[in-house]
Design a protein around this motif. Sequence first.
Motif, mmCIF file in Angstrom:
data_model
loop_
_atom_site.group_PDB
_atom_site.id
_atom_site.type_symbol
_atom_site.label_atom_id
_atom_site.label_comp_id
_atom_site.label_asym_id
_atom_site.label_seq_id
_atom_site.Cartn_x
_atom_site.Cartn_y
_atom_site.Cartn_z
ATOM 1 N N ASP A 133 -5.445 2.631 -5.151
ATOM 2 C CA ASP A 133 -4.314 1.970 -4.499
ATOM 3 C C ASP A 133 -4.804 0.620 -4.009
ATOM 4 O OD1 ASP A 133 -2.325 4.000 -4.662
ATOM 5 O OD2 ASP A 133 -3.289 5.055 -3.009
ATOM 6 N N ILE A 134 -4.019 -0.424 -4.279
ATOM 7 C CA ILE A 134 -4.386 -1.777 -3.871
ATOM 8 C C ILE A 134 -3.231 -2.392 -3.099
ATOM 9 C CG2 ILE A 134 -5.055 -4.081 -4.669
ATOM 10 C CD1 ILE A 134 -6.118 -2.701 -7.226
ATOM 11 N N LYS A 135 -3.548 -2.983 -1.960
ATOM 12 C CA LYS A 135 -2.569 -3.719 -1.166
ATOM 13 C C LYS A 135 -3.150 -5.104 -0.931
ATOM 14 C CE LYS A 135 -0.371 0.086 1.313
ATOM 15 N NZ LYS A 135 -0.692 1.189 0.550
ATOM 16 N N VAL A 136 -2.377 -6.130 -1.264
ATOM 17 C CA VAL A 136 -2.837 -7.512 -1.093
ATOM 18 C C VAL A 136 -1.913 -8.206 -0.116
ATOM 19 C CG1 VAL A 136 -3.428 -9.670 -2.239
ATOM 20 C CG2 VAL A 136 -3.749 -7.497 -3.449
ATOM 21 N N LYS A 137 -2.506 -8.776 0.914
ATOM 22 C CA LYS A 137 -1.748 -9.474 1.955
ATOM 23 C C LYS A 137 -1.893 -10.978 1.772
ATOM 24 C CE LYS A 137 -3.181 -5.822 5.034
ATOM 25 N NZ LYS A 137 -4.383 -5.490 5.773
ATOM 26 N N GLY A 138 -0.846 -11.721 2.114
ATOM 27 C CA GLY A 138 -0.904 -13.171 2.168
ATOM 28 C C GLY A 138 -0.530 -13.910 0.908
ATOM 29 N N ILE A 139 -0.083 -13.191 -0.135
ATOM 30 C CA ILE A 139 0.301 -13.863 -1.384
ATOM 31 C C ILE A 139 1.624 -13.303 -1.880
ATOM 32 C CG2 ILE A 139 -2.092 -14.356 -2.021
ATOM 33 C CD1 ILE A 139 -1.875 -12.096 -4.110
#
Length: 167
Positions: free
Chosen positions: A132-138
């Motif tokens: 599971d991947i969560k990317v913040k700020g984009i």
Amino acid sequence: MFQPATRTLLASSVRAAAPINAFSRISTRNIITLKDVKYTATATAQGAGRNGAVSSNGLDLNLALPKELGGTGQGENPEQLFAMGYSACLLGAIQAVSKKLGKEEMAKNAIVDVSVHIGVPNELPGFGLAVDIKVKGIDDELLQAGHAFCPYSRALSQGAVVKVTTA
């Protein structure tokens, strides 16, 4: 620049050559092959496997089976190392493609959180991984471009050549 070449594995030919068991349920997929190798990382594991030691170019770590799997949890484990590598690689990929999309400033603020799960798969015996991947700020455009560019993402979604031999 990396140009993926592909080859197709045909499930029917694998099934015809192998006895019927859980491992013969292989689907057709493309696998990324390398045209040109730019860098090679090496690592060595020794000792008691998941309770042993691992080293790579001066980085030496003691491993310990997580408490959830019956271990002491008093060391690192392969899933942590994979999550660390994947998060750093995806962040680098996001930052690399951001220039082309004119989103360099946005990419500077990106934070990539990766969770690697180990458990019993539905399809095969043994253990399997889920990520599971969560990317913040984009935004989603930059995320998808980085995901498509990242070698970890490509290996998991498109496959990679893996050679296993005895020394």
